[in-house]
Design a protein around this motif. Structure first.
Motif, PDB file in Angstrom:
ATOM      1  N   TRP A 104      53.377  41.555  50.067  1.00 37.53           N
ATOM      2  CA  TRP A 104      52.207  41.546  49.183  1.00 37.53           C
ATOM      3  C   TRP A 104      52.419  40.439  48.166  1.00 37.53           C
ATOM      4  O   TRP A 104      53.395  40.458  47.416  1.00 37.53           O
ATOM      5  CB  TRP A 104      52.041  42.901  48.504  1.00 37.53           C
ATOM      6  N   LEU A 105      51.483  39.478  48.103  1.00 38.26           N
ATOM      7  CA  LEU A 105      51.724  38.232  47.384  1.00 38.26           C
ATOM      8  C   LEU A 105      50.412  37.769  46.744  1.00 38.26           C
ATOM      9  O   LEU A 105      49.654  37.029  47.359  1.00 38.26           O
ATOM     10  CB  LEU A 105      52.184  37.215  48.436  1.00 38.26           C
ATOM     11  N   PRO A 106      50.135  38.171  45.513  1.00 38.63           N
ATOM     12  CA  PRO A 106      48.801  37.927  44.956  1.00 38.63           C
ATOM     13  C   PRO A 106      48.629  36.538  44.340  1.00 38.63           C
ATOM     14  O   PRO A 106      48.342  36.409  43.156  1.00 38.63           O
ATOM     15  CB  PRO A 106      48.664  39.033  43.903  1.00 38.63           C
ATOM     16  N   SER A 107      48.802  35.465  45.120  1.00 35.78           N
ATOM     17  CA  SER A 107      48.599  34.103  44.619  1.00 35.78           C
ATOM     18  C   SER A 107      48.299  33.185  45.792  1.00 35.78           C
ATOM     19  O   SER A 107      49.015  33.198  46.798  1.00 35.78           O
ATOM     20  CB  SER A 107      49.850  33.622  43.872  1.00 35.78           C
ATOM     21  N   LEU A 136      39.714  36.511  38.130  1.00 39.56           N
ATOM     22  CA  LEU A 136      39.997  36.369  39.560  1.00 39.56           C
ATOM     23  C   LEU A 136      39.789  37.697  40.266  1.00 39.56           C
ATOM     24  O   LEU A 136      40.306  38.719  39.852  1.00 39.56           O
ATOM     25  CB  LEU A 136      41.439  35.910  39.788  1.00 39.56           C
ATOM     26  N   ALA A 144      45.442  44.765  48.230  1.00 39.97           N
ATOM     27  CA  ALA A 144      44.835  45.777  49.089  1.00 39.97           C
ATOM     28  C   ALA A 144      43.405  45.410  49.479  1.00 39.97           C
ATOM     29  O   ALA A 144      42.858  45.949  50.434  1.00 39.97           O
ATOM     30  CB  ALA A 144      44.859  47.144  48.390  1.00 39.97           C
ATOM     31  N   LYS A 145      42.763  44.487  48.714  1.00 36.95           N
ATOM     32  CA  LYS A 145      41.389  44.111  49.031  1.00 36.95           C
ATOM     33  C   LYS A 145      41.320  43.040  50.116  1.00 36.95           C
ATOM     34  O   LYS A 145      40.246  42.696  50.587  1.00 36.95           O
ATOM     35  CB  LYS A 145      40.694  43.577  47.778  1.00 36.95           C
ATOM     36  N   LEU A 184      39.298  29.071  43.443  1.00 35.67           N
ATOM     37  CA  LEU A 184      39.931  28.424  42.292  1.00 35.67           C
ATOM     38  C   LEU A 184      41.008  27.451  42.756  1.00 35.67           C
ATOM     39  O   LEU A 184      41.185  26.377  42.187  1.00 35.67           O
ATOM     40  CB  LEU A 184      40.540  29.481  41.357  1.00 35.67           C
ATOM     41  N   ALA A 185      41.716  27.819  43.827  1.00 39.15           N
ATOM     42  CA  ALA A 185      42.818  26.980  44.309  1.00 39.15           C
ATOM     43  C   ALA A 185      42.333  25.767  45.095  1.00 39.15           C
ATOM     44  O   ALA A 185      43.123  24.867  45.372  1.00 39.15           O
ATOM     45  CB  ALA A 185      43.761  27.809  45.182  1.00 39.15           C
ATOM     46  N   PHE A 201      35.359  27.843  30.039  1.00 34.32           N
ATOM     47  CA  PHE A 201      35.303  28.827  31.116  1.00 34.32           C
ATOM     48  C   PHE A 201      36.294  29.950  30.866  1.00 34.32           C
ATOM     49  O   PHE A 201      37.435  29.697  30.460  1.00 34.32           O
ATOM     50  CB  PHE A 201      35.627  28.165  32.458  1.00 34.32           C
ATOM     51  N   ASP A 202      35.872  31.167  31.110  1.00 30.65           N
ATOM     52  CA  ASP A 202      36.755  32.326  31.054  1.00 30.65           C
ATOM     53  C   ASP A 202      36.716  32.925  32.450  1.00 30.65           C
ATOM     54  O   ASP A 202      35.790  33.642  32.806  1.00 30.65           O
ATOM     55  CB  ASP A 202      36.227  33.305  30.003  1.00 30.65           C
ATOM     56  N   LEU A 203      37.721  32.586  33.261  1.00 33.14           N
ATOM     57  CA  LEU A 203      37.666  32.966  34.675  1.00 33.14           C
ATOM     58  C   LEU A 203      38.363  34.292  34.934  1.00 33.14           C
ATOM     59  O   LEU A 203      39.464  34.539  34.448  1.00 33.14           O
ATOM     60  CB  LEU A 203      38.298  31.876  35.536  1.00 33.14           C
ATOM     61  N   HIS A 214      34.596  41.427  46.217  1.00 36.70           N
ATOM     62  CA  HIS A 214      34.490  42.326  45.073  1.00 36.70           C
ATOM     63  C   HIS A 214      34.035  41.632  43.794  1.00 36.70           C
ATOM     64  O   HIS A 214      33.785  42.292  42.790  1.00 36.70           O
ATOM     65  CB  HIS A 214      35.832  43.035  44.846  1.00 36.70           C
TER      66      HIS A 214
END
Lengths: 303, 303
Positions: A220-223, A123, A194-195, A103-104, A119-121, A128
């Motif tokens: 931990w930085l989910p972006s 993430l 964690a993934k 996406l980025a 679109f309904d995305l 996974h």
């Protein structure tokens, strides 16, 4: 057949997050919406909506919502020669699972090529996103590698290349004596969630099988963008897509740790065999955008 | 007292996502880790880890993981004058809930000011990040507005300003006859997720209370940077933080819909009253970064 008036109310509540907003979308009163959802829950014998701010779906509610949207997608493609059969519904959002780094970097180019689609995305990690497709919660997904989902078509898209990067200041502070096991055990890294196994995969590859694999301290930085921003700010090192890191590498704001140790993640487009012309359009646009922005898959096996 | 050897194994499995990785972190065998987690589950009488790829926490497991990390944070601050009491544990990650737009604009500046801290960031909407704090799953949160969480200190941070933006091409296609109710009912907008009420709030404010509030078709796009990228690509209009949109507005790549209708979202830092020096350092760094990058709160009431 299921009662689609009830299902439409359910989907509107889940998608808009509330009974009032669903009522506005369907030109009904909130109490009519509420009655329909309650009736559906009684018939099916299980809760479908978790009432709250916002309202969310139970697993059963989400599955039904997906179903009604797939039906709506097929309805929207009925020949225009059947006038009066249907109220005009407008475009139906296509629910698609995409990994954050796609996406980025390249996925929005595909969206921009399809102004008539919504679109309904969702993430999720590339390893996974196939699960969403397997559970029937999305109609298509950008996934990693080759394992196909039954009932879906599979199109290889090319590889997304990752580079282990950090700011020059960070390298000076943590790797003054070289990028070795000792330094990598102490220098903080970035992990998406964690993934995210990319940093660990890079450590194994960069240090060779002989060395013990360090388990560095991590943020931990989910972006995806925050990963780049945090590397630029000297917060940690992380695996950044070359597509995002390249301008910063060229300008010297980021440095590659151990050049020549890039990781290539092969991406695949998998989409349900739903006989939908819109989904066909999306597949073509996705393959075109990927061909333009991703690297062709090499002969080496990927991750 | 609880058995912290067992709790430490649990936290390592949940944080690293697997028994093997947890074993490496704690210098134990995977079977020792597995036995500890099983024993803890038997004692407590409920499942704590969902075994899978990756392993994830049950709600009870997550609560315990939070607890053991808060204890570890306090332990890490015991005076250095008690040698030999503890094995050296290294920095403990601080779990903090942040809204995606803060992470994309000003929060990383605060992280960069604290190289001795590790951050474990949870992304949620500014209207819902306080729930994480209330449930005890984070030690601090960037939240919207004023409602304080019991047991927490509250520091106003300033406002994040949002502008309704679209590409010039999108404006030409959808708003050639002006930005009015009819056009806004048809032009696709961007919505972050079901919790995102910013577009609806802007429509109410921009059109006035008299007009019916349109429910435009929408894309669902859960990423701050993708919001800007999608607006730039002409996919839809959306509420973008001025901090991200400003360079694009200045260069003419984005246009403000109805200039003068910005929305200001007041942000607040709330942190647990845990007697932690590290958390005090974080609060100071967060307030400093916010003071530098956010706008001072005006006298007008915000959203």
């Amino acid at each position: 057949m299921l009662d689609y008036a009830l299902l439409e109310a359910l989907a509107a509540v889940i998608r808009s997050g509330g009974f009032d907003r669903a009522a506005r979308q369907l030109n009904l009163t909130p109490s009519a919406i509420s009655q329909r959802v309650k009736l559906l829950e009684e018939r099916i014998g299980t809760a479908l909506v978790v009432r709250g701010q916002p309202c969310t779906a139970t697993p059963a509610g989400l599955r039904l919502c997906q179903h009604v949207e797939q039906v709506a997608l097929l309805e929207s493609e009925l020949p225009a020669g059947i006038p009066g059969l249907l109220p005009s519904v407008g475009p139906v959002p296509l629910r698609i699972a995409v990994n954050a780094d796609s996406l980025a970097t390249w996925f929005i180019a595909a969206m921009a090529a399809l102004p008539h689609c919504l679109f309904d995305l969702v993430l999720d990690d590339q390893d996974h996103s196939a699960d969403w497709l397997r559970r029937g919660e999305v109609v298509a997904a950008v996934t990693a590698g080759g394992r196909g989902v039954p009932g879906c078509d599979l199109h290889p898209l090319g590889v997304l290349r990752y580079v282990a990067t950090a700011s020059p200041d960070f390298v000076h502070r943590h790797f003054a004596d070289g990028v070795d096991v000792a330094a990598l055990s102490r220098a903080p890294c970035l992990t998406f969630n964690a993934k995210d196994g990319l940093q660990a995969a890079w450590l194994r590859r960069a240090l060779g099988d002989a060395a013990p694999v360090p388990a560095p301290p991590t943020h931990w930085l989910p972006s995806s963008q925050a990963f780049v921003d945090a590397a630029l700010a000297g917060v940690g090192w992380g695996m950044n897509p070359l597509l995002l890191a390249a301008p910063h590498l060229a300008a010297g704001r980021l440095v590659a740790l151990l050049p020549g140790t890039e990781l290539d993640v092969p991406l695949v487009w998998q989409c349900s065999r739903l006989a939908s012309a819109t989904l066909g359009d999306v597949t073509r646009a996705v393959r075109r955008a990927a061909a333009e922005l991703l690297r062709p898959a090499g002969r080496e096996p990927g991750l």
